[in-house]
Design an enzyme around this catalytic site. Structure first.
Site, PDB file in Angstrom:
ATOM      1  N   HIS A 104       1.029  -0.753   0.165  1.00 53.77           N
ATOM      2  CA  HIS A 104      -0.411   0.409   0.145  1.00 53.77           C
ATOM      3  C   HIS A 104       0.896   1.317   0.141  1.00 53.77           C
ATOM      4  O   HIS A 104       1.574   2.073   0.964  1.00 53.77           O
ATOM      5  CB  HIS A 104      -0.864   0.187   1.286  1.00 53.77           C
ATOM      6  N   GLY A 148       4.248  21.742  10.157  1.00 52.74           N
ATOM      7  CA  GLY A 148       5.434  21.226  10.173  1.00 52.74           C
ATOM      8  C   GLY A 148       6.565  21.609   9.182  1.00 52.74           C
ATOM      9  O   GLY A 148       6.804  22.610   8.761  1.00 52.74           O
ATOM     10  N   PRO A 149       7.821  20.760   9.553  1.00 56.60           N
ATOM     11  CA  PRO A 149       8.649  21.235   8.788  1.00 56.60           C
ATOM     12  C   PRO A 149       8.653  20.521   7.430  1.00 56.60           C
ATOM     13  O   PRO A 149       8.094  19.660   6.959  1.00 56.60           O
ATOM     14  CB  PRO A 149       9.525  20.824   9.745  1.00 56.60           C
ATOM     15  N   GLY A 165      11.387  12.988   8.672  1.00 55.32           N
ATOM     16  CA  GLY A 165      12.447  12.400   9.427  1.00 55.32           C
ATOM     17  C   GLY A 165      11.734  10.420   9.196  1.00 55.32           C
ATOM     18  O   GLY A 165      10.893  10.481   8.282  1.00 55.32           O
ATOM     19  N   LYS A 166      12.560   9.698  10.258  1.00 55.25           N
ATOM     20  CA  LYS A 166      12.007   7.890  10.110  1.00 55.25           C
ATOM     21  C   LYS A 166      10.430   7.972  10.185  1.00 55.25           C
ATOM     22  O   LYS A 166       9.685   6.605   9.944  1.00 55.25           O
ATOM     23  CB  LYS A 166      12.401   7.585  11.006  1.00 55.25           C
ATOM     24  N   GLY A 188       8.237  10.172   8.583  1.00 49.87           N
ATOM     25  CA  GLY A 188       7.434  10.675   7.842  1.00 49.87           C
ATOM     26  C   GLY A 188       6.308  11.301   7.555  1.00 49.87           C
ATOM     27  O   GLY A 188       6.754  12.500   8.118  1.00 49.87           O
TER      28      GLY A 188
END
Length: 503
Positions: free
Chosen positions: A80, A164-165, A169-170, A172
């Site tokens: 998915h 948000g930025p 990051g990990k 997502g």
């Protein structure tokens, strides 16, 4: 009651312990998890949660935070498409709640996730800030996922997040929004020909010229060595499930491919099942009122307060006075909302209509919070009871039991204090309602005053009795001062409100 449904999709469908940990984080708030669907091939879980709006925002925030701690998108593999550890969080209006309220909740959550967790958030569907983000496939698709977003989020304005930025990051990114009810419907095919399955999905989905209100993708199912046309039906009343199934079935049969099975993922409205019944049994006159369970549910829902009274009158220690105080306060706040509502738009009250709208909104939210406090109080007592049942055979066990009892006693003190605090917040609206509200409803204002003050006093009695069992003197002193202050303030305000009650 502002009741909503949330259907968060998490990018984990193999590790049950991780999914359960995410779900446990939600349960710190008074929401109900009513369905969990895990799919190993998709490596994705779909969770259905219902509750009041404020609690839902808090529960979703906690679950997104927990998912970001447990799921690494750099290591994630699944059929998915996905953007993040928590991939999609839609708010869905139910039981009379408005879409506007769900939009407000989704934006509140999005802002918190972006600001507090540092996770980029994209608003979609009815909460979207731009038309290009109205449809989910226009944001995230098979060809544009986490890996592609990594680079685009910092350089391509099309993929700048709403909150948000502009970096991943990990965990997502997360897509948050508000939409109407959606049915996730899959058709599994007895073939390993993924190319043909993808062709069928393309011919089925609306954006490629297929069925209206249908989104479709073709996936491989490694576990069964089959393929799947995976669909989202965004308006099942216009395009019913049987119509979609028959369409995919014809497409498959024209290629000599048999249907293996079908799957409904998550919850489904009763009306969708009615459509299936009408279609295949050709019973056009069928009505949902013929369903026995529906009639029984209507009866039970009407008798829910009856059930609570029976529980309260039983010989069980909970629910008790603290829980009842929450419910009484909820009724008081509801009366405040009612009187404000009876004033809005009425002849002679035009000048105060805007003020009354503010009061109505605040009172409705407080009524629901107090309703939840009723449940929270019972839960706090149950947790304390569990601590009292802990083993005490060894010095270590005794020490742990004592520690847990003291912790639970503090929780059982904070809950009723919060109940009283919420109830007392309604008192300031009552003079306004008496002076400027609908005069035909002034008796309801006085009833509200009596209910609210009773809620405060009852809650403070629960605070008082628990303080006598707590050993932390600084905590006791703090809450004793709060208890006395709130009680005295309530007494002063209530006496002023009620002084002309019989005049």
């Amino acid at each position: 009651m502002n009741y909503v449904e949330c259907v968060p999709n998490f990018s984990e469908g193999k590790d049950r312990a991780k999914v359960e940990s995410i779900i446990d984080s939600m349960k710190k708030y008074p929401v109900d998890v009513i369905d969990v669907e895990m799919n190993a091939d998709h490596n994705r879980s779909v969770v259905t949660v219902v509750g009041d709006g404020d609690s839902m925002v808090n529960a979703m925030f906690k679950s997104i935070k927990r998912a970001s701690e447990l799921i690494d998108l750099d290591a994630h593999k699944g059929e998915h498409p996905r953007f993040g550890a928590t991939d999609v969080v839609p708010f869905v209006p139910i039981l009379g709640t408005t879409m506007e309220y769900c939009i407000e909740l989704s934006r509140r959550l999005a802002e918190r996730v972006g600001n507090e967790l540092g996770i980029p958030v994209f608003l979609y569907a009815n909460a979207a800030n731009t038309p290009s983000r109205k449809e989910l496939p226009d944001i995230r698709s098979e060809k544009f996922q986490y890996e592609q977003l990594k680079e685009a989020i910092a350089t391509n304005e099309k993929y700048f997040p709403d909150f948000g930025p502009k970096r991943l990051g990990k965990a997502g990114a997360t897509i948050i929004g508000a939409r109407e009810f959606l049915i996730a419907f899959n058709v599994d095919l007895r073939t390993d020909d993924l190319k043909s399955t993808k062709e069928m999905a393309k011919r089925t989905r609306e954006r490629s010229g297929g069925l209206k209100n249908v989104r479709a993708l073709g996936f491989n199912l490694a576990e069964t060595k089959e393929t799947q046309v995976s669909m989202n039906l965004v308006n099942h009343t216009e395009t019913p499930v049987p119509e979609v199934f028959e369409y995919v079935k014809r497409e498959a049969e024209s290629r000599g491919i048999p249907v293996s099975r079908t799957e409904l993922v998550g919850m489904v409205p009763l009306k969708a099942l009615e459509e299936i019944y009408r279609f295949y049994l050709m019973n056009r006159d069928f009505s949902e009122n013929q369903i026995l369970e529906k009639k029984l549910l209507e009866i039970f829902s009407k008798d829910s307060i009856k059930h609570y009274i029976e529980e309260l009158a039983s010989d069980k220690p909970a629910p008790g006075g603290g829980s009842a105080s929450g419910l009484v306060g909820s009724m008081g706040a509801a009366l405040v909302a009612m009187v404000a509502g009876l004033t809005i738009g009425k002849k002679g009250y035009e000048e105060v209509s805007e003020k009354m709208k503010i009061i109505q909104k605040e009172a409705k939210e407080t009524a629901w919070q107090l309703y939840n406090q009723s449940e929270n109080d019972t839960r706090a007592y149950d947790n304390l009871s569990k601590s009292l049942s802990m083993p005490k055979g060894t010095p270590e066990e005794k020490e742990e039991r004592t520690r847990m009892i003291q912790a639970r006693l503090k929780d059982a003190t904070r809950v009723p204090y919060r109940t009283g605090e919420l109830a007392a917040s309604m008192l300031d609206y009552l003079p306004v309602l008496i002076e400027r509200g609908n005069k035909n409803a002034v008796s309801d204002v006085y009833c509200a005053a009596l209910f609210i003050s009773s809620s405060v006093y009852g809650s403070m009695q629960n605070v008082k009795i628990n303080l006598g069992l707590i050993k932390d003197t600084s905590f006791v002193e703090e809450y004793k001062a709060k208890m006395v202050g709130l009680s005295e303030e309530t007494k002063k305000k209530t006496e002023e409100i009620l002084k002309n009650m019989w005049n």
